[in-house]
Design a protein around this motif. Structure first.
Motif, PDB file in Angstrom:
ATOM      1  N   ASN B   7      26.450  43.782  50.992  1.00  0.00           N
ATOM      2  CA  ASN B   7      27.563  44.758  50.488  1.00  0.00           C
ATOM      3  C   ASN B   7      28.265  44.250  49.042  1.00  0.00           C
ATOM      4  OD1 ASN B   7      28.345  42.734  52.018  1.00  0.00           O
ATOM      5  ND2 ASN B   7      29.945  44.203  53.469  1.00  0.00           N
ATOM      6  N   ASP B   8      28.839  42.959  49.423  1.00  0.00           N
ATOM      7  CA  ASP B   8      29.587  42.403  48.205  1.00  0.00           C
ATOM      8  C   ASP B   8      28.955  42.812  46.888  1.00  0.00           C
ATOM      9  OD1 ASP B   8      30.993  41.851  50.146  1.00  0.00           O
ATOM     10  OD2 ASP B   8      31.870  39.942  49.413  1.00  0.00           O
ATOM     11  N   THR B   9      27.478  42.046  46.667  1.00  0.00           N
ATOM     12  CA  THR B   9      26.953  41.925  45.394  1.00  0.00           C
ATOM     13  C   THR B   9      26.827  43.518  45.019  1.00  0.00           C
ATOM     14  OG1 THR B   9      25.052  41.390  46.858  1.00  0.00           O
ATOM     15  CG2 THR B   9      25.433  39.523  45.228  1.00  0.00           C
ATOM     16  N   PHE B  11      28.587  45.801  45.412  1.00  0.00           N
ATOM     17  CA  PHE B  11      29.850  46.269  44.800  1.00  0.00           C
ATOM     18  C   PHE B  11      30.105  46.093  43.659  1.00  0.00           C
ATOM     19  CE2 PHE B  11      34.257  45.950  44.522  1.00  0.00           C
ATOM     20  CZ  PHE B  11      34.922  47.375  44.674  1.00  0.00           C
ATOM     21  N   HIS B  12      29.855  44.609  43.377  1.00  0.00           N
ATOM     22  CA  HIS B  12      30.218  43.921  42.137  1.00  0.00           C
ATOM     23  C   HIS B  12      29.318  44.438  41.049  1.00  0.00           C
ATOM     24  CE1 HIS B  12      33.631  41.450  42.801  1.00  0.00           C
ATOM     25  NE2 HIS B  12      33.143  41.184  43.894  1.00  0.00           N
ATOM     26  N   ALA B  13      28.099  44.603  41.395  1.00  0.00           N
ATOM     27  CA  ALA B  13      27.066  45.190  40.498  1.00  0.00           C
ATOM     28  C   ALA B  13      27.483  46.465  39.842  1.00  0.00           C
ATOM     29  CB  ALA B  13      25.610  45.038  40.976  1.00  0.00           C
ATOM     30  N   ARG B  15      30.410  47.602  39.454  1.00  0.00           N
ATOM     31  CA  ARG B  15      31.610  47.685  38.647  1.00  0.00           C
ATOM     32  C   ARG B  15      31.334  46.884  37.347  1.00  0.00           C
ATOM     33  NH1 ARG B  15      37.280  46.281  40.446  1.00  0.00           N
ATOM     34  NH2 ARG B  15      36.544  44.227  40.993  1.00  0.00           N
ATOM     35  N   ARG B  16      31.074  45.929  37.148  1.00  0.00           N
ATOM     36  CA  ARG B  16      31.179  45.328  36.028  1.00  0.00           C
ATOM     37  C   ARG B  16      30.004  44.273  35.729  1.00  0.00           C
ATOM     38  NH1 ARG B  16      35.240  41.559  38.784  1.00  0.00           N
ATOM     39  NH2 ARG B  16      36.618  42.912  39.352  1.00  0.00           N
ATOM     40  N   ALA B  17      30.001  43.569  34.471  1.00  0.00           N
ATOM     41  CA  ALA B  17      28.896  42.757  34.220  1.00  0.00           C
ATOM     42  C   ALA B  17      29.140  41.495  34.778  1.00  0.00           C
ATOM     43  CB  ALA B  17      29.100  42.573  32.626  1.00  0.00           C
ATOM     44  N   SER B  18      27.896  40.862  35.050  1.00  0.00           N
ATOM     45  CA  SER B  18      27.994  39.726  35.656  1.00  0.00           C
ATOM     46  C   SER B  18      27.401  38.278  34.739  1.00  0.00           C
ATOM     47  CB  SER B  18      26.981  39.737  36.837  1.00  0.00           C
ATOM     48  OG  SER B  18      25.784  39.723  36.625  1.00  0.00           O
ATOM     49  N   ASP B  19      27.283  38.726  33.556  1.00  0.00           N
ATOM     50  CA  ASP B  19      26.814  37.732  32.773  1.00  0.00           C
ATOM     51  C   ASP B  19      27.459  37.917  31.289  1.00  0.00           C
ATOM     52  OD1 ASP B  19      25.769  35.360  32.250  1.00  0.00           O
ATOM     53  OD2 ASP B  19      23.502  36.043  32.384  1.00  0.00           O
ATOM     54  N   ARG B  90      39.118  52.677  30.639  1.00  0.00           N
ATOM     55  CA  ARG B  90      37.739  52.229  30.690  1.00  0.00           C
ATOM     56  C   ARG B  90      37.042  51.728  29.288  1.00  0.00           C
ATOM     57  NH1 ARG B  90      36.002  51.457  35.038  1.00  0.00           N
ATOM     58  NH2 ARG B  90      36.814  52.589  36.849  1.00  0.00           N
TER      59      ARG B  90
END
Lengths: 833, 293
Positions: B7-9, B11-13, B15-19, B90
């Motif tokens: 679930n966590d990953t 959710f974050h994916a 929402r926003r960039a991870s790199d 945004r």
């Protein structure tokens, strides 16, 4: 034979003071015993001009002494004045050393030998404790003090500071800071390093030592203190140095041992004096946070001895004062007195169906709910104050999958259904009356794993994180029940739908909760042990030995499971797993796990396919080790750097790529402009490795250190996972001290600035970003409203559309906020290629 | 080896960039593509449309290019407001910077085609020249934004500016103390080093990082290592020498920091005034064109 009082009250803080004033008003013979030469020592020691707050505002004050929010001096003056007005009988400079006797005739002895007799005793000594005393012999005329009020007071003296924690270092530096005072200052540290002090303080101390302004002696203890001289035991033998004054700052002992010794019988045990079990004031558990066992009238396990205030678990001033009033009323025979929180509970329970009284509901909760079964009525009341009660209609969603929340629910009436499969809400697992749910969020600090719906009309109690943790720490029965339920649930969730609690029952029975230290290896590569583990709280890192180097494979947050590959295929462990931070894991015996798979072919298939994909990753890393050795190293070292910097307990962290950061500080400016004009991040500060910078900014820890000791419980986790401080903050600074990352600041919210247009066109105001301190001070004075200093920290821009301002305002893409498991994924390695 | 809770990953994916992704390659260089397409169509238009009597800012196609160019310039100058106005929504400043860079570059083509290559000594050409000046200064800005941050970070070595200054102050205090036993001549050198305004020297020194009159250097030269007296290398002179060397190194770090910061910012002293001048020149250009229609 000393005079016998009806009641002796120990400690003149808000609780003791209020009790004494009530006793005086009722005409009871009483004595208020205070160890210092003034009332209310804890508040007395606040810094000058500190704003004392009066939360919770909903609680009415029931006391003969007035109290309202205001400056420290105002509060203390009011109390001093009214204590005189009520003709309270105060004995100053009397520190109680022992209490003996029994109800009706207690004998209280002070350190100086004075004695008091009383029929009842009220203990209201707070949690501040007493400073640890020097243990070496102190000769006649030697000056030893345990506090330093004004370092400027002493001139031309040889001063030795014992203890190199923050307090000792700050005192020593204060005494040596002005060369005009001509003091010779020596600081003595028992060990070779300064483990308990802040790094900044140690650095400043070392700098002063290098300048020759004070002397630092390590691996040294004092062996005798005499007038004008101190004998030190050093690594190289005994040394005598001149000494006019010793300042001992060696921490303080919590008052628990004293309380436990009240009216206790002692016996010799292994050569030490120990309390005979069952005597003295008993605590609910050996846990550090536990409180004394108390009856609804605050009576401890020793009849006639009552405990109130912070020591009883009520740190807020208003609570303390109300309890002071109540305990004297009870002692005076008033059995009908309802606690002052009655209206608050009544208002809380008003939304429940059935129109029952507060006492009825409390009885229902105590009876129906498994985890409340060995909780006292007083404790239950206290729990209810920190909790919410809800009535849900059948079919209503109580919380949804991926919601954040660290509260735990208990079902008082009715039952709920858990939607175990997110794709098919029709598959539900029931949870019945008396049980609990939501405990995974509480224990792991992570998002809700499944949606929960009321199956029939439900009355449920939502225990806040603080309330739930307090309950678990003080009630062993509740703790056992929650542990068992949470293991079962974690197993069911892990293996998806199709399993029932009967299927996993044998595994739950054989499961074992283990604590692991940071860095402790749980599984060693190549080992042939066959257990499966679940990360209950904390996090793990997976590493593999490739070409003689440890290569970081992945990061496992709470809720992950590992170790099943070796169980299924019988091969040795293919990688090592160690704890990134102090963690809690559940160990499941491998044969039990195999038995479960054997009886569930579908589950076995899923486990095998999961395993195949992980083998692929291993093979991928293995195959590329020659072609991108440096990239793998880089990745592993970056991961290690992040883990070393506390990313292992973070849920969301600000990372700056310093290859992109031009140092414009627009992130800080945006932060200040989005939140009351104060920045909550310090871009420049913090650690950097290979251009990857972790600035001083909140990481929203899974188990926030800042939440640990918040008197008004003002720090909570919000709907987006953010840890935030609400407006009930009393500015005590506990969270700032508890945060290991230094991301909380104490400051007063400044008045609003002139608008951007006014600044652009007419140059009015300080412009974008945090206004300089001088401007804030001037503007606040012009406004004329006193603004208290409160704790300020990142709230991840909750409620602001678009998300974190620091990231949105970065012109070059240097700043991102990211979940650690996302940043530390093998996908990064593949993209390096 | 292990399974993550999904679930966590997820959710974050969502929402926003991870790199980390530079403004130059933002969204797979979306704005470079837009700007490229704009330039290409402007070129095609320029060569395919038969402009009579000759390509000129006054033809209908010239007006079109001029209007696009004017609109772009006004919008590009609003980056300064966007950056300071921390409103909700945004938007991301990185996307704005990316668009600012590439659309700004496209003005070289659009603005120049708008002139029809008719340049002269008049207010119209002044506007074009100012535009080019803004663009060239901006190009310098892009270049230093790419090249210098890494050096800035490497030089900083985890210390903040305030810590660097504090470290210097600490060395100075020790130096003052340690220099007491020195002879007249040598202590004069130390005093001169301590009293000097170490960051003075004007804009040139700041930008080049060269401080030829550095008194700390001079003091070091005045206290040379005397190898004949190696036995006495713990005396006061040696202490002062060590401290002076440390001071020199600390000054070097701060000066490099200041130099890099100055190089990262100096172009704005051209870019922004030139933009304001450009807006004024454009106003004159447009007004005069319509006045003499």
């Amino acid at each position: 034979m000393p005079e016998a009082f009806q009641v002796a009250i120990i400690g003149s803080g808000p609780a003791g003071l209020s009790a004494a004033a009530r006793a005086a008003a009722l005409g009871m013979s009483h004595v208020l015993i205070e160890k210092a030469d003034h009332l209310s020592d804890t508040i007395f020691k606040y810094q000058k001009g500190k704003h004392v707050m009066a939360t919770p505002s909903s609680l009415v004050l029931r006391s003969d002494i007035d109290f309202d929010a205001g400056k420290r001096e105002f509060v203390l003056d009011t109390w001093n004045e009214q204590t005189d007005g009520h003709k309270v009988n105060v004995a100053y400079n009397a520190e109680i050393a022992s209490i003996t006797g029994e109800k009706g005739d207690f004998l209280l002895k002070t350190k100086s030998g004075t004695e008091f007799r009383a029929a009842s005793v009220v203990v209201a000594i707070g949690t501040q404790g007493n400073p640890n005393l020097v243990r070496c012999p102190v000769g006649e005329g030697a000056v030893v003090q345990y506090q330093l009020d004004d370092p400027g007071e002493y001139i031309d003296e040889h001063i030795v500071v014992i203890g190199a924690g923050d307090a000792g270092i700050e005192n020593a530096m204060g005494l040596a800071s002005d060369p005009q005072q001509r003091n010779t200052v020596t600081i003595v540290n028992r060990s070779a390093d300064f483990a308990t002090a802040k790094a900044a303080n140690v650095a400043a101390l070392r700098a002063m030592e290098a300048e020759g302004r004070l002397i630092v002696r390590i691996e040294t203890t004092a062996s005798a203190i005499d007038k004008g001289e101190i004998t030190l035991d050093t690594r190289d033998g005994e040394v005598k140095i001149p000494c006019d004054r010793v300042i001992a700052r060696m921490g303080s002992a919590p008052p628990r041992a004293f309380v436990e010794g009240i009216c206790a019988k002692f016996e010799e045990k292994d050569g030490k004096k120990a309390i005979v079990a069952g005597t003295g004031v008993q605590f609910t558990s050996p846990d550090r946070v536990a409180y004394p066992k108390l009856s609804p009238t605050f009576e401890s396990t020793v009849p006639g001895v009552h405990v109130i205030g912070a020591l009883a678990g009520y740190p807020l001033i208003k609570h303390c004062m109300n309890q002071g009033y109540d305990v004297i009323e009870f002692l005076n025979g008033n059995r009908d007195l309802k606690p002052a929180d009655e209206p608050i509970l009544a208002a809380k329970f008003a939304r429940l169906p059935g129109n029952r009284s507060v006492d009825d509901w409390l009885a229902i909760f105590g009876q129906n709910i498994l985890i409340f079964q060995d909780v006292s009525p007083l404790q239950l009341r206290e729990l209810m104050l920190d909790s919410q009660v809800h009535a849900f209609a059948a079919g209503e969603v109580i919380f949804a999958r991926n919601d954040t929340g660290s509260s735990m629910f208990a079902i008082a009436q009715g039952s709920v259904g858990v939607e175990v499969n997110p794709d098919d809400p029709s598959i539900t697992v029931p949870i019945g009356q008396g049980s609990i749910f939501g405990e995974v969020g509480l224990i792991s600090g992570r998002r809700r794993g499944a949606t929960i719906r009321a199956a029939e009309p439900v009355v449920a109690i939502e225990l806040s994180r603080t309330a739930a943790l307090k309950l678990l720490a003080t009630s062993p029965g509740a703790s056992r029940a929650v542990t068992r339920i949470s293991i079962e649930r974690q197993l069911l969730q892990m293996f998806g739908s199709g399993l029932t609690s009967q299927d996993v029952a044998p595994l739950v029975d054989s499961a074992e909760v283990m604590q692991v230290r940071a860095g402790e290896v749980v599984i060693a590569e190549g080992g042939d042990d066959k257990d499966v583990f679940i990360v209950r709280r904390g996090s793990m890192i997976v590493e593999k030995q490739i070409g003689g180097r440890q290569v970081f494979l992945s990061y496992l947050p709470a809720g992950s499971y590992f170790g099943e590959m070796a169980v299924i295929d019988g091969a040795p462990r293919s990688a090592s797993v160690k704890a990134a931070i102090k963690s809690e894991i559940i160990r499941l015996p491998g044969d039990g796990f195999m038995a479960l798979l054997a009886s569930n072919p579908k589950l076995r298939e899923r486990a095998l396919s999961d395993m195949a994909s992980r083998r692929e990753v291993n093979a991928f890393v293995e195959s590329r080790k020659n072609s991108f050795g440096s990239a793998v190293d880089m990745y592993s070292e970056t991961a290690q750097f992040l883990v070393d910097n506390g990313i292992g307990e973070a849920t969301d962290v600000l990372l700056i790529d310093e290859k992109l950061c031009v140092g414009c500080d627009n992130c800080e400016k945006a932060c200040a402009d989005s939140h009351d004009g104060l920045s909550r991040l310090d871009r420049e500060a913090g650690r950097t490795w290979a251009h990857l910078h972790v600035p001083t900014s909140c990481r929203h820890c899974e188990h926030p250190h800042c939440m640990a000791d918040c008197p008004p419980d003002a720090i909570r986790r919000g709907p987006d996972g953010e840890v935030f401080i609400d407006e009930t903050c009393i500015g005590c600074g506990n969270c700032q001290r508890n945060c290991p990352y230094g991301v909380i600041r104490m400051d007063a919210r400044p008045p609003a600035k002139p608008s951007l247009i006014q600044w652009l066109l007419f140059g009015r105001g300080p412009g974008p970003g945090e206004a300089p301190y001088a401007w804030r001070k001037k503007a606040a004075e012009a406004e004329g409203v006193e603004r208290p200093k409160v704790a300020i920290k990142c709230d991840m821009c909750a409620g602001i559309e678009g998300g974190p301002a620091c990231v949105r305002a970065c012109p070059t893409g240097a700043a991102i906020r990211v979940a650690p498991e996302k940043f530390l994924s093998i996908a990064r390695l593949e993209s390096v290629e | 080896m292990a399974s993550l809770p999904e679930n966590d990953t997820d959710f974050h994916a969502a929402r926003r960039a991870s790199d980390h992704e530079s403004f130059l390659v933002h969204r797979r260089m979306r704005w470079a593509k837009v700007a490229g397409a704009l330039c290409l169509s402007a070129f095609l238009g320029y060569f395919l449309i038969d402009q009579q009597p000759r390509p000129n800012g006054g033809s209908w196609y010239g007006y079109t290019l001029g209007t696009i160019g004017l609109g772009l310039i006004v919008w590009l100058s609003l980056l300064g407001v966007r950056k300071r106005n921390m409103s909700e929504g945004r938007w991301s400043l990185k996307a704005w910077t990316s668009a600012h860079v590439y659309l700004g570059l496209s003005l070289i083509v659009i603005g120049t085609l708008h002139t029809g290559f008719q340049l002269g000594w008049n207010v119209h050409t002044l506007a074009w020249a100012l535009m080019m000046l803004v663009i060239v200064s901006g190009l310098y800005g892009v270049a230093v934004y790419v090249l210098l941050p890494g050096q800035l970070s490497a030089n900083r070595k985890e210390t903040t500016r305030a810590q660097m200054i504090a470290a210097l102050a600490a060395i100075d205090r020790q130096l003052k103390h340690a220099a007491q036993p020195l002879g007249r001549e040598q202590s004069d050198l130390v005093i001169a080093a301590l009293e000097q305004d170490v960051f003075g020297g004007g804009a040139w020194a700041r930008l080049t990082g060269r401080y030829p009159n550095c008194a700390t250097r001079r003091a070091l030269c005045g206290l040379p290592d005397d190898f004949r007296t190696m036995a006495d290398n713990t005396g006061p002179e040696e202490r002062v020498r060590v401290l002076l060397r440390r001071r020199d190194a600390q000054l070097g770090q701060i000066r490099r920091h200041l130099r890099l910061k100055a190089l990262l910012e100096v172009w704005l002293f051209v870019h922004i005034p030139a933009t304001i001048a450009l807006l004024a020149a454009l106003f004159a250009h447009v007004t005069s064109v319509f006045y003499y229609w």
